[in-house]
Design a protein around this motif. Structure first.
Motif, PDB file in Angstrom:
ATOM      1  N   PRO A   1       0.798  -1.233   0.000  1.00 23.56           N
ATOM      2  CA  PRO A   1       0.000   0.000   0.000  1.00 23.56           C
ATOM      3  C   PRO A   1       0.820   1.268   0.000  1.00 23.56           C
ATOM      4  O   PRO A   1       0.305   2.334  -0.355  1.00 23.56           O
ATOM      5  N   ALA A   2       2.102   1.199   0.395  1.00 22.12           N
ATOM      6  CA  ALA A   2       2.897   2.422   0.499  1.00 22.12           C
ATOM      7  C   ALA A   2       4.125   2.406  -0.406  1.00 22.12           C
ATOM      8  O   ALA A   2       4.978   3.280  -0.299  1.00 22.12           O
ATOM      9  N   VAL A   3       4.207   1.423  -1.306  1.00 23.52           N
ATOM     10  CA  VAL A   3       5.387   1.273  -2.162  1.00 23.52           C
ATOM     11  C   VAL A   3       5.087   1.749  -3.580  1.00 23.52           C
ATOM     12  O   VAL A   3       4.063   1.386  -4.164  1.00 23.52           O
ATOM     13  N   THR A   4       5.996   2.545  -4.124  1.00 22.98           N
ATOM     14  CA  THR A   4       5.941   2.924  -5.531  1.00 22.98           C
ATOM     15  C   THR A   4       7.031   2.179  -6.276  1.00 22.98           C
ATOM     16  O   THR A   4       8.205   2.264  -5.911  1.00 22.98           O
ATOM     17  N   VAL A   5       6.657   1.425  -7.289  1.00 24.72           N
ATOM     18  CA  VAL A   5       7.634   0.740  -8.136  1.00 24.72           C
ATOM     19  C   VAL A   5       8.000   1.664  -9.295  1.00 24.72           C
ATOM     20  O   VAL A   5       7.116   2.133 -10.023  1.00 24.72           O
ATOM     21  N   MET A   6       9.294   1.906  -9.454  1.00 24.65           N
ATOM     22  CA  MET A   6       9.792   2.687 -10.588  1.00 24.65           C
ATOM     23  C   MET A   6      10.564   1.738 -11.497  1.00 24.65           C
ATOM     24  O   MET A   6      11.616   1.223 -11.112  1.00 24.65           O
ATOM     25  N   SER A   7      10.026   1.504 -12.685  1.00 29.26           N
ATOM     26  CA  SER A   7      10.638   0.576 -13.634  1.00 29.26           C
ATOM     27  C   SER A   7      11.161   1.332 -14.846  1.00 29.26           C
ATOM     28  O   SER A   7      10.577   2.334 -15.274  1.00 29.26           O
ATOM     29  N   SER A   8      12.239   0.835 -15.410  1.00 27.84           N
ATOM     30  CA  SER A   8      12.797   1.436 -16.615  1.00 27.84           C
ATOM     31  C   SER A   8      11.830   1.279 -17.779  1.00 27.84           C
ATOM     32  O   SER A   8      11.149   0.258 -17.914  1.00 27.84           O
ATOM     33  N   THR A   9      11.781   2.305 -18.624  1.00 23.73           N
ATOM     34  CA  THR A   9      10.921   2.254 -19.809  1.00 23.73           C
ATOM     35  C   THR A   9      11.731   2.077 -21.090  1.00 23.73           C
ATOM     36  O   THR A   9      11.183   2.177 -22.187  1.00 23.73           O
ATOM     37  N   ARG A  10      13.026   1.837 -20.959  1.00 25.07           N
ATOM     38  CA  ARG A  10      13.848   1.617 -22.157  1.00 25.07           C
ATOM     39  C   ARG A  10      13.378   0.380 -22.902  1.00 25.07           C
ATOM     40  O   ARG A  10      12.868  -0.579 -22.315  1.00 25.07           O
ATOM     41  N   SER A  11      13.584   0.372 -24.217  1.00 28.68           N
ATOM     42  CA  SER A  11      13.104  -0.728 -25.049  1.00 28.68           C
ATOM     43  C   SER A  11      13.753  -2.059 -24.691  1.00 28.68           C
ATOM     44  O   SER A  11      13.173  -3.117 -24.901  1.00 28.68           O
ATOM     45  N   CYS A  12      14.950  -2.017 -24.126  1.00 26.70           N
ATOM     46  CA  CYS A  12      15.652  -3.252 -23.779  1.00 26.70           C
ATOM     47  C   CYS A  12      15.287  -3.780 -22.400  1.00 26.70           C
ATOM     48  O   CYS A  12      15.740  -4.859 -22.003  1.00 26.70           O
ATOM     49  N   ALA A  13      14.480  -3.048 -21.660  1.00 26.07           N
ATOM     50  CA  ALA A  13      14.143  -3.435 -20.291  1.00 26.07           C
ATOM     51  C   ALA A  13      12.690  -3.935 -20.215  1.00 26.07           C
ATOM     52  O   ALA A  13      11.815  -3.414 -20.910  1.00 26.07           O
ATOM     53  N   PRO A  14      12.437  -4.947 -19.392  1.00 28.17           N
ATOM     54  CA  PRO A  14      13.414  -5.696 -18.598  1.00 28.17           C
ATOM     55  C   PRO A  14      14.060  -6.790 -19.455  1.00 28.17           C
ATOM     56  O   PRO A  14      13.372  -7.528 -20.150  1.00 28.17           O
ATOM     57  N   CYS A  15      15.371  -6.900 -19.375  1.00 24.50           N
ATOM     58  CA  CYS A  15      16.083  -7.896 -20.179  1.00 24.50           C
ATOM     59  C   CYS A  15      16.179  -9.237 -19.471  1.00 24.50           C
ATOM     60  O   CYS A  15      16.469 -10.257 -20.087  1.00 24.50           O
ATOM     61  N   LEU A  16      16.001  -9.243 -18.137  1.00 28.87           N
ATOM     62  CA  LEU A  16      16.081 -10.462 -17.318  1.00 28.87           C
ATOM     63  C   LEU A  16      17.441 -11.140 -17.450  1.00 28.87           C
ATOM     64  O   LEU A  16      17.555 -12.357 -17.347  1.00 28.87           O
ATOM     65  N   SER A  17      18.467 -10.331 -17.684  1.00 25.38           N
ATOM     66  CA  SER A  17      19.820 -10.855 -17.868  1.00 25.38           C
ATOM     67  C   SER A  17      20.711 -10.419 -16.710  1.00 25.38           C
ATOM     68  O   SER A  17      20.597  -9.299 -16.207  1.00 25.38           O
ATOM     69  N   LYS A  18      21.607 -11.306 -16.307  1.00 22.99           N
ATOM     70  CA  LYS A  18      22.539 -10.990 -15.219  1.00 22.99           C
ATOM     71  C   LYS A  18      23.701 -10.114 -15.693  1.00 22.99           C
ATOM     72  O   LYS A  18      24.478  -9.615 -14.877  1.00 22.99           O
ATOM     73  N   THR A  19      23.828  -9.948 -16.999  1.00 25.62           N
ATOM     74  CA  THR A  19      24.809  -9.019 -17.562  1.00 25.62           C
ATOM     75  C   THR A  19      24.092  -8.108 -18.537  1.00 25.62           C
ATOM     76  O   THR A  19      23.155  -8.526 -19.233  1.00 25.62           O
ATOM     77  N   CYS A  20      24.523  -6.860 -18.596  1.00 23.67           N
ATOM     78  CA  CYS A  20      23.865  -5.892 -19.477  1.00 23.67           C
ATOM     79  C   CYS A  20      24.058  -6.293 -20.937  1.00 23.67           C
ATOM     80  O   CYS A  20      25.176  -6.532 -21.394  1.00 23.67           O
ATOM     81  N   LEU A  21      22.963  -6.327 -21.687  1.00 23.55           N
ATOM     82  CA  LEU A  21      23.009  -6.738 -23.088  1.00 23.55           C
ATOM     83  C   LEU A  21      23.280  -5.572 -24.023  1.00 23.55           C
ATOM     84  O   LEU A  21      23.668  -5.780 -25.181  1.00 23.55           O
ATOM     85  N   LYS A  22      23.104  -4.332 -23.548  1.00 25.87           N
ATOM     86  CA  LYS A  22      23.288  -3.161 -24.406  1.00 25.87           C
ATOM     87  C   LYS A  22      24.050  -2.050 -23.682  1.00 25.87           C
ATOM     88  O   LYS A  22      23.556  -0.930 -23.526  1.00 25.87           O
ATOM     89  N   PRO A  23      25.256  -2.336 -23.201  1.00 22.68           N
ATOM     90  CA  PRO A  23      26.044  -1.280 -22.558  1.00 22.68           C
ATOM     91  C   PRO A  23      26.498  -0.254 -23.590  1.00 22.68           C
ATOM     92  O   PRO A  23      26.560  -0.547 -24.787  1.00 22.68           O
ATOM     93  N   ASP A  24      26.823   0.935 -23.130  1.00 21.21           N
ATOM     94  CA  ASP A  24      27.337   1.968 -24.025  1.00 21.21           C
ATOM     95  C   ASP A  24      28.479   2.702 -23.330  1.00 21.21           C
ATOM     96  O   ASP A  24      28.985   2.247 -22.301  1.00 21.21           O
ATOM     97  N   SER A  25      28.877   3.820 -23.880  1.00 13.35           N
ATOM     98  CA  SER A  25      30.059   4.531 -23.370  1.00 13.35           C
ATOM     99  C   SER A  25      29.730   5.537 -22.268  1.00 13.35           C
ATOM    100  O   SER A  25      30.625   6.188 -21.743  1.00 13.35           O
ATOM    101  N   GLU A  26      28.458   5.682 -21.914  1.00 14.12           N
ATOM    102  CA  GLU A  26      28.081   6.640 -20.886  1.00 14.12           C
ATOM    103  C   GLU A  26      28.554   6.168 -19.507  1.00 14.12           C
ATOM    104  O   GLU A  26      28.794   4.976 -19.280  1.00 14.12           O
ATOM    105  N   ALA A  27      28.636   7.096 -18.563  1.00  8.49           N
ATOM    106  CA  ALA A  27      29.145   6.768 -17.238  1.00  8.49           C
ATOM    107  C   ALA A  27      28.176   5.904 -16.442  1.00  8.49           C
ATOM    108  O   ALA A  27      28.584   5.012 -15.703  1.00  8.49           O
ATOM    109  N   ILE A  28      26.889   6.163 -16.580  1.00  9.82           N
ATOM    110  CA  ILE A  28      25.894   5.438 -15.792  1.00  9.82           C
ATOM    111  C   ILE A  28      25.543   4.128 -16.475  1.00  9.82           C
ATOM    112  O   ILE A  28      25.016   4.110 -17.592  1.00  9.82           O
TER     113      ILE A  28
END
Length: 340
Positions: free
Chosen positions: A290-317
């Protein structure tokens, strides 16, 4: 009514069952539940007043050496405990072959999910009264429906209530308002970036609040220290068990967490919180309360359900999916929530 409930693990699954226990507690006078649960989670069922006895099972430990004499003695004692009394209902709320075996050991009419509804269809062979419960919905409403059908009451339309009284945990010795950061989890891709945690910790400190960082292993301890470094009012807790940590969670002004079992604890305590999901999907087994807000990524690759990132890039984050969920967004949402 005397019910034996089989729901052994994991931490999130155990918490997903508490709202159904609360439904049954309200619907059935003099309900008494004995709960079979993995030994590591044995404290949790005791938080609900309907649970009269916890029967720990150590399958995770036993299966490592089934020939060990001590393990075999413990397994025999567990079997004798399950056979020691007759139940009005033996309810498997897990739907796995292992839980079905435990259910089959007990005395009483056996209920569980039908072969079309459970995760491991062979488990349904153990039940005398299999129940059809639609897949494709969150685990909590599924278990609530399974309980209602099995125990014979109308499914409530009320909001999720875990039946946990947060006041049982006294406030810890912390001056002023504080936020708890649940930064630890199992997959690298579930981790919110450290730079974001530090930015959020600084915002919390600037607002006159404290940021509290618990940890459970050395990797998490090191991360907590890096997040808190040189930020006033950022406090790294000593290592502690779940009941001790609950005192901090239950009395927090808010909690920020990732996809981790402790976020389900926060949902049960009804503390205002944000749960952050990037690589994983909150739809079926995510944090719900009742008091929790779920914030989920809206990127096209998410959720990937992968233990390693499938689409990393050169950005810092990294992983990139978390850029949708910035510290500013989290802080603004929570401060607005508190102001209301």
């Amino acid at each position: 009514m005397k019910v034996l409930l089989v729901k052994t693990s994991s931490l999130g699954d155990v918490f997903h069952t508490l709202p159904a226990v609360e439904d049954a507690f309200r619907a059935i006078p003099n309900l008494e539940i004995d709960w079979v649960v993995e030994e590591g989670f044995a404290d949790i069922p005791t938080w609900h007043p309907a649970v009269k006895r916890v029967i720990p099972v150590a399958w995770r430990r036993w299966r490592k050496n089934l020939r060990d004499s001590q393990n075999r003695a413990e397994m025999k004692a567990f079997w004798q405990t399950l056979r020691s009394q007759e139940y009005d209902c033996v309810l498997d709320a897990q739907g796995l072959i292992k839980s079905a075996v435990f259910t089959r050991m007990a005395k009483g009419p056996r209920f569980g999910l039908s072969r079309h509804s459970c995760r491991e269809p062979l488990a349904a062979l153990a039940y005398q009264h299999p129940q059809n419960v639609e897949k494709g919905q969150h685990a909590i409403p599924r278990v609530r429906k399974l309980f209602a059908q099995s125990l014979g009451y109308e499914l409530p339309t009320t909001d999720v209530n875990y039946g946990v009284d947060a006041s049982r945990w006294a406030r810890p010795d912390v001056d002023g308002d504080y936020w708890v950061f649940l930064h630890g989890t199992t997959w690298i891709t579930k981790l919110w970036p450290e730079a974001y945690w530090r930015e959020l910790a600084q915002k919390v400190a600037d607002s006159g609040r404290k940021a509290i960082l618990p940890w459970g292993n050395e990797e998490e301890h090191e991360r907590a220290q890096r997040i808190a470094a040189n930020i006033p009012n950022a406090i790294v807790l000593p290592k502690m068990g779940l009941n001790a940590l609950n005192a901090y969670l239950a009395n927090a002004q808010v909690v920020v967490g990732v996809d981790t079992g402790l976020s389900h604890v926060v949902a049960a305590l009804a503390v205002p919180a944000v749960a952050i999901y990037g690589a994983t999907n909150a739809t079926l087994t995510g944090v719900l309360g009742p008091a929790v807000t779920v914030m989920s990524s809206t990127r096209s690759c998410a959720p990937c359900l992968s233990k390693t990132c499938l689409k990393p890039d050169s950005e810092a984050i990294q992983p990139p999916c978390y850029r949708d969920i910035s510290p500013e967004r989290v802080f603004t949402h929570l401060t607005a929530l508190l102001s209301r």
